[in-house]
Design a protein around this motif. Sequence first.
Motif, PDB file in Angstrom:
ATOM      1  N   GLN A 115     -38.876  38.850  -0.993  1.00  0.00           N
ATOM      2  CA  GLN A 115     -39.290  38.584  -2.369  1.00  0.00           C
ATOM      3  C   GLN A 115     -40.393  37.537  -2.368  1.00  0.00           C
ATOM      4  O   GLN A 115     -40.452  36.680  -1.478  1.00  0.00           O
ATOM      5  N   TRP A 116     -41.253  37.626  -3.358  1.00  0.00           N
ATOM      6  CA  TRP A 116     -42.288  36.610  -3.545  1.00  0.00           C
ATOM      7  C   TRP A 116     -41.799  35.603  -4.559  1.00  0.00           C
ATOM      8  O   TRP A 116     -41.443  35.950  -5.685  1.00  0.00           O
ATOM      9  N   GLN A 117     -41.742  34.347  -4.155  1.00  0.00           N
ATOM     10  CA  GLN A 117     -41.283  33.277  -5.031  1.00  0.00           C
ATOM     11  C   GLN A 117     -42.127  32.036  -4.771  1.00  0.00           C
ATOM     12  O   GLN A 117     -42.286  31.630  -3.619  1.00  0.00           O
ATOM     13  N   ASN A 118     -42.662  31.473  -5.839  1.00  0.00           N
ATOM     14  CA  ASN A 118     -43.536  30.289  -5.717  1.00  0.00           C
ATOM     15  C   ASN A 118     -44.684  30.548  -4.740  1.00  0.00           C
ATOM     16  O   ASN A 118     -45.022  29.701  -3.905  1.00  0.00           O
ATOM     17  N   ASN A 119     -45.243  31.754  -4.843  1.00  0.00           N
ATOM     18  CA  ASN A 119     -46.386  32.168  -4.017  1.00  0.00           C
ATOM     19  C   ASN A 119     -46.077  32.211  -2.524  1.00  0.00           C
ATOM     20  O   ASN A 119     -46.976  32.083  -1.689  1.00  0.00           O
ATOM     21  N   THR A 120     -44.814  32.357  -2.185  1.00  0.00           N
ATOM     22  CA  THR A 120     -44.436  32.498  -0.786  1.00  0.00           C
ATOM     23  C   THR A 120     -43.576  33.745  -0.614  1.00  0.00           C
ATOM     24  O   THR A 120     -42.838  34.138  -1.521  1.00  0.00           O
ATOM     25  N   CYS A 121     -43.661  34.341   0.558  1.00  0.00           N
ATOM     26  CA  CYS A 121     -42.883  35.537   0.884  1.00  0.00           C
ATOM     27  C   CYS A 121     -41.599  35.095   1.579  1.00  0.00           C
ATOM     28  O   CYS A 121     -41.656  34.560   2.701  1.00  0.00           O
ATOM     29  N   GLN A 122     -40.456  35.311   0.930  1.00  0.00           N
ATOM     30  CA  GLN A 122     -39.193  34.792   1.446  1.00  0.00           C
ATOM     31  C   GLN A 122     -38.207  35.909   1.742  1.00  0.00           C
ATOM     32  O   GLN A 122     -38.232  36.971   1.110  1.00  0.00           O
ATOM     33  N   VAL A 123     -37.338  35.654   2.709  1.00  0.00           N
ATOM     34  CA  VAL A 123     -36.255  36.587   3.015  1.00  0.00           C
ATOM     35  C   VAL A 123     -35.214  36.492   1.911  1.00  0.00           C
ATOM     36  O   VAL A 123     -34.638  35.429   1.670  1.00  0.00           O
ATOM     37  N   LEU A 124     -34.991  37.608   1.218  1.00  0.00           N
ATOM     38  CA  LEU A 124     -34.029  37.647   0.117  1.00  0.00           C
ATOM     39  C   LEU A 124     -32.677  38.165   0.571  1.00  0.00           C
ATOM     40  O   LEU A 124     -31.636  37.671   0.157  1.00  0.00           O
ATOM     41  N   GLN A 125     -32.681  39.185   1.427  1.00  0.00           N
ATOM     42  CA  GLN A 125     -31.422  39.820   1.809  1.00  0.00           C
ATOM     43  C   GLN A 125     -31.551  40.405   3.203  1.00  0.00           C
ATOM     44  O   GLN A 125     -32.613  40.902   3.597  1.00  0.00           O
ATOM     45  N   LEU A 126     -30.451  40.348   3.964  1.00  0.00           N
ATOM     46  CA  LEU A 126     -30.385  40.896   5.321  1.00  0.00           C
ATOM     47  C   LEU A 126     -29.144  41.774   5.434  1.00  0.00           C
ATOM     48  O   LEU A 126     -28.040  41.350   5.085  1.00  0.00           O
ATOM     49  N   VAL A 127     -29.326  42.978   5.935  1.00  0.00           N
ATOM     50  CA  VAL A 127     -28.180  43.864   6.130  1.00  0.00           C
ATOM     51  C   VAL A 127     -27.408  43.410   7.376  1.00  0.00           C
ATOM     52  O   VAL A 127     -28.016  43.147   8.420  1.00  0.00           O
ATOM     53  N   PRO A 128     -26.087  43.288   7.283  1.00  0.00           N
ATOM     54  CA  PRO A 128     -25.306  42.918   8.468  1.00  0.00           C
ATOM     55  C   PRO A 128     -25.542  43.887   9.624  1.00  0.00           C
ATOM     56  O   PRO A 128     -25.667  45.095   9.431  1.00  0.00           O
TER      57      PRO A 128
END
Length: 571
Positions: free
Chosen positions: A473-486
């Motif tokens: 996801q893009w948040q505060n102009n940064t690309c962040q890991v939102l979710q990881l599949v086990p």
Amino acid sequence: MEYRISFRKPHLHVVDFELTISNLTEKKTYLQLPAWRPGRYTLQNFAKNIRRFEVFDKKENPLSFRKVSKDRWEIDTKDVQEIVVSYEYFANQLDAGGCYLDEKQLYLNFICCMLAVEGRENEAYYLDLLVPKSYQIACALPFKKGKLKAQDFFHLVDSPLIASPTLQHQTYLAKNSDCIFHLWIQGEWQPKWDEVVAQFQAFTEKQIALFGEMPCSQYHFLFQILPYKFYHGVEHSDSTVIVLGADYEMQEEKLYNDFLGVSSHELFHLWNIMRIRPKEMMPYDLTKENYFRTGFIAEGITTYYGDLMLLRSGVYSMEQYFKDFETILKRHFENWGRFNLSVADSSYDLWLDGYEVGVPHRKSSIYVEGAVAAFILDIALRKASHNEQSLDSVLQLLWEKFGKKGRGYTEEDYQKLVEKVAGKEMQAYFATCIYGKTDLKTDLKAALHYIGQDLKEEPNPLLAESLYGLRLQWQNNTCQVLQLVPQSPAEESLAWGDEIVAINGRKVSPDNVEKLFALQAGRSEITFFRKNELLRTRLEATQDRFFPLFKVQPLQEASEEQYENFEKWAR
């Protein structure tokens, strides 16, 4: 008890309260502010919004008092028969469960800001609202001699209010009911009233027909339509508050369907939770947690029936219904917490972190998992009885045996009613869908097949999600890991919240992430920050594919019996 409510500078969001308490006989009087509100099962500490708390006798002499807990006050009332409690409340929370004041409106959920006089909770409360004459008042409380009257403290705090000069108001009636339904809209949206009223009448009549009666004579839908994106609804015994936005999108299909969906959901709560209520909440204890494990009934069944009532009433087409159902399925299949904590245990843990993202993969959702379990049960009951019985039958028994009589039900009561309707024991269903932590895909497919539908699993077109189990996801102009599949490639080296800065040696931007993953399909080098430390890792795809898309589609060769099953379920 009588409240006087006023304000001086509405742009500062401060409401003035004066509570006059007469006929005092005790040396000490205790006042209690609720610590939580029904509909959101978490402590909210409303007392943090109170300031300038003072107490006087009827001659305006100050009286001594002290706090004995975070939201409970002890007042010295020896030789005092009447006191006035004066305080300010900061009202700047514009959602369906808060309080808000500005130049345009006074909006109060009384449960946030009203004090109970201990030992006198069953006495009447009167409210004198000092608002401009141009203000209309939307509230389920009746007027008596120019004042609002609540028959007791819970009636008071269960009756939210909007006062504003710009309220829009319409009413409608429903077949087989004497209840008058009120639609109040605060905001800039100008709805197509004829269309709205017809649709509300339709799903209202279906809900009344299901339960056989409307248990109140007036019901109020209070809508706050905001100029920005928002979605929230809260149920009450004779009303609901629904907050939606953005107003400029209200006529668009998605948000308008949300408007219909949440309205049907909250009306269904009129029966299910406000009256058909767990034993642990009979009565509510508003001072502390009320633990219960039946959130899958209170919220899960209501989530299922909210949309089903729209389908049965013709407000939703089959395509619209299954589009919303696919959203539920997406949330179900993409929450791996369902393999860790059952929906019953997640209900108990609502008081812990039920409304927060929380620890990854820790819990399930009473709304989503409860709705999936409700659908599976509804079809199982229909199948067992050749469509003579259904989850409708269970709800009707819950209403007749518990809700209508003011009795609380237990988990055991619910299972016994389900088994009575099924005509057999249903232990396997409860062990799997309610108390279990297993995959429900097989049960879902079987239930859908019964009504001539199929659950199709399609590959996710996004490479990051499909190949690596990585949702960004893009948040505060940064690309962040939102979710990881086990057990996915991404989970081997990435963590939630990592900031991705480059993929395959190229700087990421909102429009190039997929293109960068495609540079080396199946093998990608990720450069990322974790706690300000620059790190690199390499992701390699396996044969597994992640984040599949689930679609509900009619069976290509559905039988006549399946068509009949669908009609009996959907009508």
